[in-house]
Motif scaffolding. Structure first.
Motif, mmCIF file in Angstrom:
data_model
loop_
_atom_site.group_PDB
_atom_site.id
_atom_site.type_symbol
_atom_site.label_atom_id
_atom_site.label_comp_id
_atom_site.label_asym_id
_atom_site.label_seq_id
_atom_site.Cartn_x
_atom_site.Cartn_y
_atom_site.Cartn_z
ATOM 1 N N ALA A 149 30.625 -38.907 15.094
ATOM 2 C CA ALA A 149 30.750 -37.751 14.204
ATOM 3 C C ALA A 149 29.609 -36.766 14.429
ATOM 4 N N GLY A 150 29.320 -36.493 15.673
ATOM 5 C CA GLY A 150 28.300 -35.500 15.987
ATOM 6 C C GLY A 150 26.874 -36.031 16.066
ATOM 7 N N ASN A 151 26.650 -37.320 15.722
ATOM 8 C CA ASN A 151 25.305 -37.888 15.806
ATOM 9 C C ASN A 151 25.194 -38.776 17.045
ATOM 10 N N PHE A 152 24.095 -38.625 17.758
ATOM 11 C CA PHE A 152 23.832 -39.585 18.827
ATOM 12 C C PHE A 152 23.096 -40.772 18.214
ATOM 13 N N VAL A 153 23.793 -41.910 18.095
ATOM 14 C CA VAL A 153 23.311 -43.041 17.300
ATOM 15 C C VAL A 153 21.925 -43.510 17.743
ATOM 16 N N PHE A 154 21.677 -43.537 19.065
ATOM 17 C CA PHE A 154 20.407 -44.098 19.538
ATOM 18 C C PHE A 154 19.226 -43.167 19.315
ATOM 19 N N ASP A 155 19.504 -41.904 18.968
ATOM 20 C CA ASP A 155 18.395 -40.974 18.762
ATOM 21 C C ASP A 155 17.989 -40.863 17.299
ATOM 22 N N LEU A 156 18.704 -41.572 16.411
ATOM 23 C CA LEU A 156 18.442 -41.414 14.984
ATOM 24 C C LEU A 156 17.239 -42.239 14.541
ATOM 25 N N GLY A 157 16.485 -41.690 13.551
ATOM 26 C CA GLY A 157 15.388 -42.432 12.959
ATOM 27 C C GLY A 157 15.911 -43.384 11.898
ATOM 28 N N PRO A 158 15.022 -44.201 11.312
ATOM 29 C CA PRO A 158 15.454 -45.208 10.332
ATOM 30 C C PRO A 158 16.214 -44.606 9.143
ATOM 31 N N ASN A 159 15.744 -43.483 8.620
ATOM 32 C CA ASN A 159 16.409 -42.898 7.459
ATOM 33 C C ASN A 159 17.793 -42.378 7.810
ATOM 34 N N ALA A 160 17.866 -41.688 8.945
ATOM 35 C CA ALA A 160 19.147 -41.141 9.361
ATOM 36 C C ALA A 160 20.138 -42.265 9.653
ATOM 37 N N LEU A 161 19.607 -43.380 10.221
ATOM 38 C CA LEU A 161 20.466 -44.522 10.508
ATOM 39 C C LEU A 161 21.025 -45.117 9.227
ATOM 40 N N ARG A 162 20.157 -45.179 8.206
ATOM 41 C CA ARG A 162 20.591 -45.769 6.948
ATOM 42 C C ARG A 162 21.716 -44.935 6.336
ATOM 43 N N ASN A 163 21.586 -43.611 6.458
ATOM 44 C CA ASN A 163 22.643 -42.757 5.935
ATOM 45 C C ASN A 163 23.916 -42.878 6.757
ATOM 46 N N LEU A 164 23.724 -43.037 8.074
ATOM 47 C CA LEU A 164 24.879 -43.178 8.957
ATOM 48 C C LEU A 164 25.673 -44.425 8.577
ATOM 49 N N ARG A 165 24.937 -45.530 8.418
ATOM 50 C CA ARG A 165 25.586 -46.782 8.054
ATOM 51 C C ARG A 165 26.051 -46.666 6.611
ATOM 52 N N GLY A 166 27.247 -46.996 6.374
ATOM 53 C CA GLY A 166 27.751 -46.913 5.010
ATOM 54 C C GLY A 166 28.482 -45.613 4.772
ATOM 55 N N GLU A 167 27.900 -44.487 5.221
ATOM 56 C CA GLU A 167 28.554 -43.220 4.918
ATOM 57 C C GLU A 167 29.501 -42.772 6.029
ATOM 58 N N ILE A 168 29.062 -42.987 7.273
ATOM 59 C CA ILE A 168 29.906 -42.550 8.378
ATOM 60 C C ILE A 168 30.561 -43.744 9.064
ATOM 61 N N VAL A 169 29.799 -44.825 9.157
ATOM 62 C CA VAL A 169 30.356 -46.013 9.797
ATOM 63 C C VAL A 169 30.111 -47.222 8.889
ATOM 64 N N ALA A 170 31.106 -48.090 8.774
ATOM 65 C CA ALA A 170 30.956 -49.290 7.959
ATOM 66 C C ALA A 170 31.512 -50.471 8.746
ATOM 67 N N ILE A 171 30.976 -51.653 8.469
ATOM 68 C CA ILE A 171 31.422 -52.828 9.219
ATOM 69 C C ILE A 171 31.958 -53.888 8.266
ATOM 70 N N VAL A 172 32.995 -54.563 8.695
ATOM 71 C CA VAL A 172 33.491 -55.731 7.969
ATOM 72 C C VAL A 172 33.231 -56.931 8.865
ATOM 73 N N PRO A 173 32.285 -57.774 8.495
ATOM 74 C CA PRO A 173 31.884 -58.860 9.387
ATOM 75 C C PRO A 173 32.827 -60.051 9.299
ATOM 76 N N GLN A 174 32.568 -61.007 10.189
ATOM 77 C CA GLN A 174 33.443 -62.170 10.292
ATOM 78 C C GLN A 174 33.369 -63.067 9.061
ATOM 79 N N ASN A 175 32.149 -63.352 8.633
ATOM 80 C CA ASN A 175 32.010 -64.300 7.534
ATOM 81 C C ASN A 175 31.606 -63.577 6.257
#
Lengths: 281, 563
Positions: B72-98
């Motif tokens: 969604a317009g963000n280069f994931v590997f260039d993001l800092g910790p805060n930007a990553l935290r916003n990315l996770r949950g808001e733009i991308v979410a994961i449903v894990p195995q267990n």
């Protein structure tokens, strides 16, 4: 393969290497002390309380003029021997009780563990002091008392590990091969508990050396004229203002050994622990 | 404009010897808004590493060696910790195995969602609660108000997975990653969860990356599929095309290895005429867990938990009997009772017309030799301190009373039969792969020259192609030694492939017993029909409320002692 990686990991941890070096140095001194100590430890060879650096007496003499370096070198032998035998016996006994309790379970497990709980409720040093006062001061009594007081803790730790092994397929498969309980113990369970047993041994070794020294200091451990660090501290405390080095030197010997043992056993536990965790995943 | 663009992604792991192993090697794909992409491959192909990398996360020791991920317009590997935290949950979410290990035990499931909503979307507490309830409603959780107050261990596995999906949806992410979300669930529950995700896709415009080892799942769930092997993309295309007409050799093998419920078995079983008389007869077997002593018992009666009730069946010489059921159906308990690991509370086991002692240790050695058990987890069924040679010769000498020399000769023959190199005699179990370990375990079982082997989910921990190989070898060994087999599995396809007759179990009771082909082709039992439909990923398997396990109750559907 597994040994090599464990050794690699130990080598890469400076703390562990320092610990191993300290333990090795102490072990060598203790083993070869009778040949390398410059003087006879019980004979009076100089003026009392000569300071450090006196010619012929590198670390000076004690309050009645015995060579302090010789006494320091010999002073670890008894405590280390007592601690080693006590802990070896203690961990061996604990392993047997713990693994059999985990495997057999039921009432046997309950009885063993309730006795362990009861023993854990008695403060360790008090327990040892009671036995020593009851049975008299001798190395054999000391070994027994220390070994016995360290068993409950070791039983708990080893049993909890053994409990994770008992339900595994290979133990169940062995049961269904109809082989005896003793062989299951010896061939299936014990070899797979050996890491935790080694770590228990190393960790408890250092605290039992402290315990022996503390007991000697209190007058409940090794009896004079045998040289012993704890005993030497107790004697030197009386003259601590005149000759502080007489207290500090044996303290230094005890602490270097204990710190060395702790560093070495921590590193060992880490190295082995990681290895074991990798194997299970 | 694609929502996700992965270009030439390369990820490696640094191992103990400080060498870099490349786990993902030059993978690139893109995903449009609302599209569902399946990433399929066997264990170790790098699919989970991709899932993590999409979230901007790597396992310890992981390293990005090259490439980029644009989300969604963000280069994931260039993001800092805060930007990553916003990315996770808001733009991308994961449903894990267990789902159990991704929910915190000390928080109610409602509090989990509320926290996400308050943190990421800045809702007020009351507003967040209302939103949580509507999310629970949307994910089909019964009685949202009740579930809201429950702790993770108090709800069933399927419900937990629904909660995790609700949490993933909480911020309406642009991309949802599903990492084997149904592998830990029963077929029935699995279908319900899959249907839920499929329906949700229609309502919201979330793109999906679905990671799985199961090609039939992607066929059901996804528009497009990537097939991965050794960190590389082998083949990609439309889901049904790949499933029906795979082009690449690897994909063809993968599809061929899937045991099919809806097709006659490809493997040849021991001929019906060669089956002998009755070998094992199980009569009215029962088992229940007594409740732990508790204060509550003083005030009210606590029921014991029935695991197996009045189970009767028999196995003929050389016959394979399939035992199929969902978790909690009591099938593993039946295996443990017959092998003697767990004494039953009622009923009897007759082996070669003789009543067996309920406890394995009390049975004569000859009987122990004739019945062998193979476990689900191959690694833990082999003593890590013993070499394969010791494991095999020990068993041979113990049971057959031969010299070490003869035992070694026999061990060599067994390894050859199971297509393992003779050099394995000197290896430790840890040095072998999962499939090789399981083959050693099979060799150990056959080392005793048994008349009956009990296979308890022996292939469920293995990849599908390895499973195919293990099944081939097992059936060859059975033919060679004329051994009867009780084959326990939750996988109907495998059961159809190996067994002459099939027993269907549910909640500790036998639902149906019959000739395998007859049972699979035209069963009349509604539960068996339902299982078959679920195994074929048919939507009609869901519209049968009577088979929904424990819906609305707080009984967890998986029990810890079950495989």
């Amino acid at each position: 393969m597994s040994e090599a990686t464990t050794w690699n990991r130990i080598q890469r941890s400076p703390g562990t290497m320092i610990g191993l070096a300290l333990v090795l140095a102490h072990a060598l001194v203790a083993i070869f002390a009778p040949w390398i100590a410059p003087y006879e430890v019980t004979s009076i060879v100089g003026f009392p309380m000569s300071p450090i650096g006196t010619p012929d007496f590198l670390l000076g003499t004690d309050n009645i003029g015995r060579d302090y370096l010789s006494r320091l070198m010999m002073g670890g032998r008894t405590s280390i021997f007592v601690a080693l035998v006590a802990i070896a016996g203690s961990v061996a006994g604990a392993s047997f009780l713990a693994i059999s309790a985990a495997y057999i379970g039921g009432h046997y497990d309950d009885i063993v563990m309730r006795i362990v709980d009861t023993m854990l409720a008695i403060p360790g040093i008090l327990f040892v002091a009671l036995i020593v006062t009851g049975f008299g001061r001798s190395e054999a009594v000391l070994i027994f008392a220390i070994g016995f007081s360290y068993m409950p803790g070791a039983i708990r730790v080893i049993r909890s590990h053994a409990l994770t092994i008992v339900p595994l397929g290979y133990v169940q498969a062995a049961r269904l091969r109809g082989i005896s309980v003793f062989r299951i113990f010896l061939r299936e369970l014990l070899p797979n508990c050996i890491e935790i047993i080694t770590v228990e041994f190393a960790l408890r070794m250092s605290s039992s050396i402290l315990a022996v020294s503390a007991l000697s200091f209190l007058g409940l451990g090794i009896s004079p004229p045998t040289p012993d660090w704890g005993l030497m501290i107790a004697e030197a405390v009386k003259t601590i203002y005149a000759a502080p080095m007489l207290v500090l030197l044996p303290s230094l010997f005890i602490s270097t050994l204990v710190v060395g043992l702790n560093l070495a056993s921590d590193g060992l536990a880490n190295a082995i622990g990681l290895d074991a965790a990798r194997g299970l995943n | 404009m694609p929502i996700l663009e992965v270009k030439d992604l390369k990820v490696g792991y640094v191992d103990v010897q400080r060498q870099t192993l490349v786990a993902v090697d030059g993978v690139g794909f893109s995903l449009e808004k609302g599209e569902a992409l399946g990433i399929v491959g066997e264990s170790g192909c790098g699919k989970s590493t991709i899932a993590r990398a999409l979230m901007g996360y790597l396992r310890p020791g992981g390293e990005i060696l090259g490439g980029s991920i644009e989300l969604a317009g963000n280069f994931v590997f260039d993001l800092g910790p805060n930007a990553l935290r916003n990315l996770r949950g808001e733009i991308v979410a994961i449903v894990p195995q267990n789902p159990l290990s991704s929910l915190t035990y000390h928080m109610t499931v409602g509090a989990h969602l509320q926290e996400i909503l308050q943190f990421h979307r800045g809702l007020s507490a009351a507003h967040a609660k209302a939103e949580t309830l509507s999310l629970f409603e949307a994910t089909g959780l019964p009685e949202p108000e009740t579930v809201y107050k429950r702790y993770p261990h108090q709800i069933s596995g399927g419900q937990r997975q629904r909660v995790v999906i609700a949490a993933a949806l909480a911020c309406q992410p642009a991309l949802m990653i599903l990492d084997e979300p149904t592998t830990a669930l029963d077929t029935t529950t699995e279908m319900q969860v899959l249907k839920l995700i499929k329906d949700l896709r229609k309502k919201i415009d979330t793109a999906i990356v679905y990671i799985t080892h199961d090609l039939t799942l992607t066929n059901y769930m996804c528009d497009r599929v990537l097939v991965m092997h050794d960190g590389k993309i082998i083949e990609q295309g439309q889901a049904d095309t790949i499933f029906e007409q795979p082009k690449e050799k690897y994909t063809r093998q993968l599809v061929a290895a899937i045991p099919r419920v809806d097709e006659p078995p490809k493997r040849e079983k021991i001929a019906e005429e060669q089956l002998g008389g009755k070998l094992l007869e199980v009569k009215e077997l029962s088992f229940a867990y007594k409740p732990q002593w508790s204060m509550a018992q003083m005030f009210r009666a606590v029921d014991s938990q029935i695991v197996v009730k009045n189970v009767s069946f028999d196995i003929r010489k050389s016959e394979t009997l399939g035992l199929v059921g969902e978790s909690g159906s009591g099938k593993s308990t039946v295996a443990n009772i017959i092998s003697g690991l767990q004494p039953p509370m009622g009923g009897g086991i007759y082996f070669a017309n003789e009543l067996l002692h309920p406890r394995g240790e009390k049975r004569p050695p000859e009987v122990l030799r004739r019945i062998q058990l193979i476990f689900q987890d191959p690694l833990s069924s082999l003593n890590p301190r013993h070499r394969v040679g010791t494991i095999l010769t020990g068993t041979i000498m113990g049971f057959l009373g031969v010299s070490r020399r003869e035992a070694t000769d026999r061990a060599v023959v067994l390894l050859e039969d199971l297509e393992l190199p003779i050099g394995f005699l000197n290896r430790y179990p840890r040095q072998l792969s999962g499939g090789q370990q399981q083959r050693v375990a099979i060799a150990r079982a056959f080392a005793a020259n048994p008349d009956l082997i009990i296979c308890d989910e022996i292939t469920s921990a293995l990849d599908v192609s390895v499973q195919a190989q293990v099944l081939d070898l097992l059936m060859a060994m059975q033919k060679k030694n004329q051994t009867a087999c009780m084959f326990i599995s939750h996988d109907l396809g495998v059961i159809r492939e190996v067994s002459h007759r099939t027993v269907v179990m549910r909640h500790g009771l036998i639902v149906e017993t019959g000739e395998t082909e007859a049972l699979f082709e035209h069963t009349n039992d509604p539960y068996t029909k339902h299982l078959l439909a679920a195994a074929q990923r048919r939507d009609d398997s869901i519209d049968q409320p009577q088979f929904r396990l424990n819906t609305g109750s707080n009984q967890p559907s998986e029990r810890p002692y079950q495989s």
